[in-house]
Design a protein around this motif. Structure first.
Motif, PDB file in Angstrom:
ATOM      1  N   TRP A 376       0.850  -1.185   0.000  1.00  0.00           N
ATOM      2  CA  TRP A 376       0.000   0.000   0.000  1.00  0.00           C
ATOM      3  C   TRP A 376       0.885   1.235   0.000  1.00  0.00           C
ATOM      4  O   TRP A 376       1.385   1.665   1.050  1.00  0.00           O
ATOM      5  CB  TRP A 376      -0.938   0.006   1.209  1.00  0.00           C
ATOM      6  CG  TRP A 376      -2.041  -0.996   1.063  1.00  0.00           C
ATOM      7  CD1 TRP A 376      -3.254  -0.806   0.472  1.00  0.00           C
ATOM      8  CD2 TRP A 376      -2.031  -2.363   1.497  1.00  0.00           C
ATOM      9  NE1 TRP A 376      -3.998  -1.955   0.497  1.00  0.00           N
ATOM     10  CE2 TRP A 376      -3.280  -2.931   1.126  1.00  0.00           C
ATOM     11  CE3 TRP A 376      -1.097  -3.161   2.160  1.00  0.00           C
ATOM     12  CZ2 TRP A 376      -3.596  -4.257   1.410  1.00  0.00           C
ATOM     13  CZ3 TRP A 376      -1.417  -4.481   2.430  1.00  0.00           C
ATOM     14  CH2 TRP A 376      -2.655  -5.011   2.055  1.00  0.00           C
ATOM     15  N   GLN A 382      -0.945  -1.915  -4.599  1.00  0.00           N
ATOM     16  CA  GLN A 382      -0.200  -2.489  -5.709  1.00  0.00           C
ATOM     17  C   GLN A 382       0.004  -3.981  -5.474  1.00  0.00           C
ATOM     18  O   GLN A 382       0.436  -4.389  -4.383  1.00  0.00           O
ATOM     19  CB  GLN A 382       1.174  -1.819  -5.854  1.00  0.00           C
ATOM     20  CG  GLN A 382       1.131  -0.333  -6.133  1.00  0.00           C
ATOM     21  CD  GLN A 382       2.514   0.291  -6.145  1.00  0.00           C
ATOM     22  OE1 GLN A 382       3.521  -0.385  -5.965  1.00  0.00           O
ATOM     23  NE2 GLN A 382       2.566   1.598  -6.356  1.00  0.00           N
ATOM     24  N   GLU A 383      -0.303  -4.790  -6.459  1.00  0.00           N
ATOM     25  CA  GLU A 383       0.043  -6.203  -6.397  1.00  0.00           C
ATOM     26  C   GLU A 383       1.531  -6.337  -6.672  1.00  0.00           C
ATOM     27  O   GLU A 383       2.070  -5.714  -7.582  1.00  0.00           O
ATOM     28  CB  GLU A 383      -0.755  -7.008  -7.417  1.00  0.00           C
ATOM     29  CG  GLU A 383      -2.230  -7.093  -7.119  1.00  0.00           C
ATOM     30  CD  GLU A 383      -2.970  -7.977  -8.110  1.00  0.00           C
ATOM     31  OE1 GLU A 383      -2.277  -8.603  -8.950  1.00  0.00           O
ATOM     32  OE2 GLU A 383      -4.207  -8.032  -8.074  1.00  0.00           O
ATOM     33  N   ALA A 384       2.207  -7.141  -5.853  1.00  0.00           N
ATOM     34  CA  ALA A 384       3.652  -7.319  -5.967  1.00  0.00           C
ATOM     35  C   ALA A 384       3.955  -8.750  -6.417  1.00  0.00           C
ATOM     36  O   ALA A 384       3.043  -9.577  -6.570  1.00  0.00           O
ATOM     37  CB  ALA A 384       4.296  -6.999  -4.612  1.00  0.00           C
ATOM     38  N   TRP A 387       2.136 -11.908  -5.031  1.00  0.00           N
ATOM     39  CA  TRP A 387       0.672 -11.924  -4.953  1.00  0.00           C
ATOM     40  C   TRP A 387       0.089 -13.277  -5.380  1.00  0.00           C
ATOM     41  O   TRP A 387      -0.828 -13.798  -4.718  1.00  0.00           O
ATOM     42  CB  TRP A 387       0.107 -10.809  -5.827  1.00  0.00           C
ATOM     43  CG  TRP A 387      -1.394 -10.784  -5.859  1.00  0.00           C
ATOM     44  CD1 TRP A 387      -2.211 -11.207  -6.866  1.00  0.00           C
ATOM     45  CD2 TRP A 387      -2.263 -10.333  -4.818  1.00  0.00           C
ATOM     46  NE1 TRP A 387      -3.531 -11.046  -6.526  1.00  0.00           N
ATOM     47  CE2 TRP A 387      -3.591 -10.507  -5.271  1.00  0.00           C
ATOM     48  CE3 TRP A 387      -2.048  -9.797  -3.558  1.00  0.00           C
ATOM     49  CZ2 TRP A 387      -4.702 -10.166  -4.491  1.00  0.00           C
ATOM     50  CZ3 TRP A 387      -3.142  -9.457  -2.772  1.00  0.00           C
ATOM     51  CH2 TRP A 387      -4.456  -9.633  -3.239  1.00  0.00           C
TER      52      TRP A 387
END
Length: 401
Positions: A376, A382-384, A387
């Motif tokens: 966040w 954001q997907e990292a 994920w």
């Protein structure tokens, strides 16, 4: 929200009642073994050759009683609903944290001796010793407040007093979302981790909200599950119908009777826990926790001090070395025991927030590393890279239920 003003100060800290006069009255009452009632205080004042009006006499009574009951002049701060920490660094330097960083208050003590007396009385209430022979104390007060105090000459500038206020109930996850600690799209992810019975640690610095978040998450565990908590100081207060709370105990003056966190973890394993929780992993107990999580105790959790999620494996490695566990053995257990790290931070404004969720994976060298899965950032979620693995772990955990 009500703030603390001059009217909340003990009367001895207000103009017109000197510290010397207060000390003289206190001495006379101590010699007589008398309670500071208005009549007895008036008699002591007359013996000192001072005639004060009714308001001043009541002020002295109030000041003396504040030293004998509760937390004295700090009581208005501790009972304020938004205060999490009360810090005294000098008689005229009292600070609080309301969740947005430190702020100085107008509360004052009469002198250094008054701070020392309060610290010693609170230590006595907690059943601990605080004097020149043992110039510091770390204890829990009956209401759950965490007490830490240091006396001179260890505290060079004078007695330092720190109080970590424990609220009577845990925050709900919805309340943490409303406060901004958990992002709006983070609560669903946290619930998925719990529902899948993934073992996790909450990492972060001091005062970042680790215990608060852990209490909230444990409150969401199903009512049919048994929680066994092992803590150095009993701070976790999940709203749950089946909780067993274990707390460490220091050695007595003869050096006997000490109960360590490692002792508690071992006892907890014999108490049929559905979820084993270690309030703060800080020593050799890490080896027993990892062993437990590797032998059928899924869904375990705890907190650990770390500046970033990537520091967690190294932190656990250092703690495991204190129990004689070598690096390869610890990482082998760690890879099978823990799945997720939830990381909290305090931003520059002092606000606590969930910043990142990482998954644990073995690196090419065989050692465990953390991989960001959800981040966040200031510009949003954001997907990292982790994920997909986190999603698979949650789905696999739900499917195994």
């Amino acid at each position: 929200m009500r703030t603390v003003g001059p009217e909340d100060m003990p009367s001895a800290a207000r103009p017109g009642i000197g510290a010397g006069l207060l000390e003289a009255v206190r001495g006379r009452l101590a010699e007589a073994g008398a309670e500071p009632t208005p009549a007895r205080v008036a008699m002591a004042l007359r013996a000192e050759g001072r005639l004060l009006g009714d308001a001043e006499v009541l002020g002295v009574v109030s000041a003396l009683r504040s030293e004998m009951i509760g937390s004295g002049p700090l009581e208005p701060l501790i009972t304020a609903p938004d205060v999490t920490d009360v810090l005294v660094t000098a008689p005229d330097e009292v600070w609080v944290d309301r969740g947005a960083g430190l702020e100085r208050t107008p509360v004052r003590f009469a002198d250094e001796a008054a701070v020392r007396r309060l610290a010693q009385r609170l230590a006595s209430v907690a059943g601990r010793r605080l004097d020149d022979a043992r110039p510091w104390v770390d204890a829990r007060l009956p209401d759950g407040t965490r007490l830490h105090a240091v006396l001179p000459p260890v505290a060079v500038a004078g007695t330092c007093l720190s109080l970590r206020v424990l609220r009577p109930r845990a925050f709900t996850l919805a309340e943490l979302v409303a406060a901004g600690t958990v992002p709006p799209d983070g609560d669903r992810l946290l619930r998925a981790v719990l529902d899948a019975r993934l073992s996790f640690l909450i990492s972060g610095g001091t005062g970042s909200g680790k215990t608060t978040l852990l209490s909230s998450l444990l409150s969401l565990v199903g009512p049919s599950e048994r929680l066994v908590l092992a803590e150095d100081s009993a701070e976790l207060r999940p709203h749950h119908p089946h909780v067993v709370r274990l707390e460490t105990r220091p050695a007595n003056q003869e050096g006997a009777g000490r109960v360590t966190l490692r002792d508690l973890v071992r006892q907890a394993l014999r108490m049929r826990p559905d979820r084993l929780v270690v309030g703060e992993v800080r020593g050799a107990e890490v080896t027993d926790l990892l062993a437990a999580l590797n032998t059928g105790h899924e869904g375990g959790s705890g907190t650990v001090h770390a500046n970033a999620p990537c520091d967690v494996p190294a932190r656990l490695e250092a703690l495991g070395s204190t129990a004689g566990l070598d690096r390869a053995a610890l990482h082998s257990q760690l890879a099978a025991a823990l799945s997720v790290v939830l990381h909290l931070v305090r931003d520059r404004s002092g606000r606590r927030r969930l910043a990142q969720v990482d998954v644990l994976e073995r690196g090419r060298d065989g050692f465990v590393v953390t991989v960001p899965a959800a981040v966040w950032a200031p510009d949003g979620f954001q997907e990292a890279p982790g994920w997909a693995r986190l999603t698979k772990l949650c789905e696999r955990g739900r499917g195994a239920k």
